[in-house]
Design a protein around this motif. Structure first.
Motif, PDB file in Angstrom:
ATOM      1  N   TRP A 104      -5.683   2.278   5.646  1.00  8.71           N
ATOM      2  CA  TRP A 104      -6.456   2.005   4.428  1.00  8.71           C
ATOM      3  C   TRP A 104      -7.839   1.455   4.783  1.00  8.71           C
ATOM      4  O   TRP A 104      -8.849   1.893   4.234  1.00  8.71           O
ATOM      5  N   LYS A 106      -0.181   1.183   8.048  1.00  6.98           N
ATOM      6  CA  LYS A 106      -0.660   1.671   6.758  1.00  6.98           C
ATOM      7  C   LYS A 106      -1.884   0.876   6.303  1.00  6.98           C
ATOM      8  O   LYS A 106      -2.840   1.434   5.760  1.00  6.98           O
ATOM      9  N   ALA A 107      -1.865  -0.424   6.531  1.00  5.17           N
ATOM     10  CA  ALA A 107      -3.020  -1.254   6.194  1.00  5.17           C
ATOM     11  C   ALA A 107      -4.218  -0.859   7.044  1.00  5.17           C
ATOM     12  O   ALA A 107      -5.357  -0.814   6.560  1.00  5.17           O
ATOM     13  N   LEU A 142       0.834  -1.208   0.000  1.00  2.58           N
ATOM     14  CA  LEU A 142       0.000   0.000   0.000  1.00  2.58           C
ATOM     15  C   LEU A 142       0.867   1.256   0.000  1.00  2.58           C
ATOM     16  O   LEU A 142       0.722   2.140   0.822  1.00  2.58           O
ATOM     17  N   ASN A 151       0.069  -4.762   4.236  1.00  3.03           N
ATOM     18  CA  ASN A 151       1.224  -3.902   4.021  1.00  3.03           C
ATOM     19  C   ASN A 151       2.288  -4.269   5.042  1.00  3.03           C
ATOM     20  O   ASN A 151       1.979  -4.642   6.183  1.00  3.03           O
ATOM     21  N   VAL A 204      -6.509  -6.155   2.780  1.00  2.00           N
ATOM     22  CA  VAL A 204      -5.227  -5.585   2.371  1.00  2.00           C
ATOM     23  C   VAL A 204      -4.119  -6.003   3.320  1.00  2.00           C
ATOM     24  O   VAL A 204      -4.353  -6.337   4.489  1.00  2.00           O
ATOM     25  N   PHE A 250      -1.921   1.990  -2.503  1.00  2.00           N
ATOM     26  CA  PHE A 250      -2.972   2.524  -1.637  1.00  2.00           C
ATOM     27  C   PHE A 250      -4.174   3.010  -2.456  1.00  2.00           C
ATOM     28  O   PHE A 250      -5.318   2.576  -2.212  1.00  2.00           O
ATOM     29  N   ALA A 271      -5.895  -0.011  -4.575  1.00  2.00           N
ATOM     30  CA  ALA A 271      -6.789  -0.826  -3.750  1.00  2.00           C
ATOM     31  C   ALA A 271      -8.067  -0.077  -3.433  1.00  2.00           C
ATOM     32  O   ALA A 271      -9.155  -0.665  -3.365  1.00  2.00           O
TER      33      ALA A 271
END
Length: 287
Positions: free
Chosen positions: A40, A36-37, A9, A31, A29, A14, A17
């Motif tokens: 998202w 970060k996941a 991502l 990462n 997702v 990012f 997705a």
């Protein structure tokens, strides 16, 4: 739409997705940096998984966009890799710009497991990913590509199957070879115009309407003239891509004299501290 997973991502993955989620895919997702996941999933819904295998479990399609060959292997292979979580008949779509060799290697592994594999590097940069306007070059089996194409078009303006496994990566190499020469030519032209005392903006306004016009000229001339490069496709990334191109050329006997020269010019930009500058920073070494 399908149940899908996305691995990686970064500035490309990012938003890509995100477009799949907007299109109605049930998304999970992954990462490497878990936060970060989580960000998202908070923004787009869906779920964040702790490993590629968990993300891929039950997914009909698994997309990836990571850094290089080794990064790709790390999210695909092994007990926690995506292949370990995918069921027979699922399709893996790799958007990483990587070597044709790794594409063929992973396609062969996928075939052993009854999985589809498409190597699908993209062109269009961060803006193209954010706006859903990427160009996607694909390699793999026609039946697998036909299944994956509707999902790919959630973030693409154009996508085409170029041939068997590895053909997508080879096509992306052609793309990067062409860009390297274009950016160097534009850099030399703009630097020359300024040395000659011409109005660079006026020069581009005239010549861009003729045979010299290009995407690079249209989208990069203003920032090149302004000596501004804190955006875009990083020099480090371009050097990684050109390294792949030059290695493939050594294998297939192609001659890339200009590409090899521009790669060294990018090394000079890195030595100036421009690792994360946009690739149009080539003009900076001419000033």
């Amino acid at each position: 739409m399908a149940k899908a997973a996305f691995l990686g991502l970064g500035v490309m993955g990012f938003p890509m997705a995100g477009h799949l989620a907007t299109a109605g895919c049930a998304m999970t997702v992954y990462n490497r940096t878990a936060a970060k996941a989580g960000q998202w999933a908070e923004r787009h819904g869906g779920a964040a998984a702790a490993t590629p295998r968990e993300a891929a479990a039950g997914a009909e399609f698994v997309m990836a966009c990571v850094g290089d060959d080794d990064d790709l292997r790390s999210v695909v292979l092994g007990p926690d890799g995506a292949f370990a979580g995918m069921a027979k008949g699922a399709v893996f779509v790799d958007h990483t710009t990587a070597s044709a060799e790794v594409a063929r290697e992973l396609a062969a592994e996928a075939a052993k497991l009854g999985l589809g594999y498409i190597d699908a590097p993209v062109s269009g940069g961060q803006a193209g990913a954010e706006n859903g306007q990427l160009t996607v070059m694909c390699g793999g089996e026609a039946a697998d590509y036909a299944r994956a194409e509707p999902l790919i078009m959630a973030y693409a303006k154009a996508s085409r199957l170029m041939g068997p496994a590895g053909a997508g990566q080879l096509t992306k190499m052609v793309n990067q070879i062409c860009i390297a020469g274009l950016v160097q030519g534009l850099s030399e032209g703009l630097a020359f115009a300024q040395k000659a005392g011409l109005d660079g903006e006026a020069v581009v306004d005239v010549i861009s309407k003729g045979a010299a016009g290009s995407w690079q000229m249209e989208n990069r001339h203003k920032t090149m003239l302004a000596d501004t490069f804190d955006f875009g496709f990083a020099v480090d990334w371009m050097r990684k891509d050109l390294r792949i191109c030059l290695a493939e050329a050594r294998n297939n006997g192609a001659r890339l004299p200009v590409t090899a020269l521009v790669d060294q010019f990018y090394a000079e930009v890195q030595a100036m501290g421009g690792n994360r500058w946009d690739t149009s920073a080539l003009v900076k070494r001419l000033r």
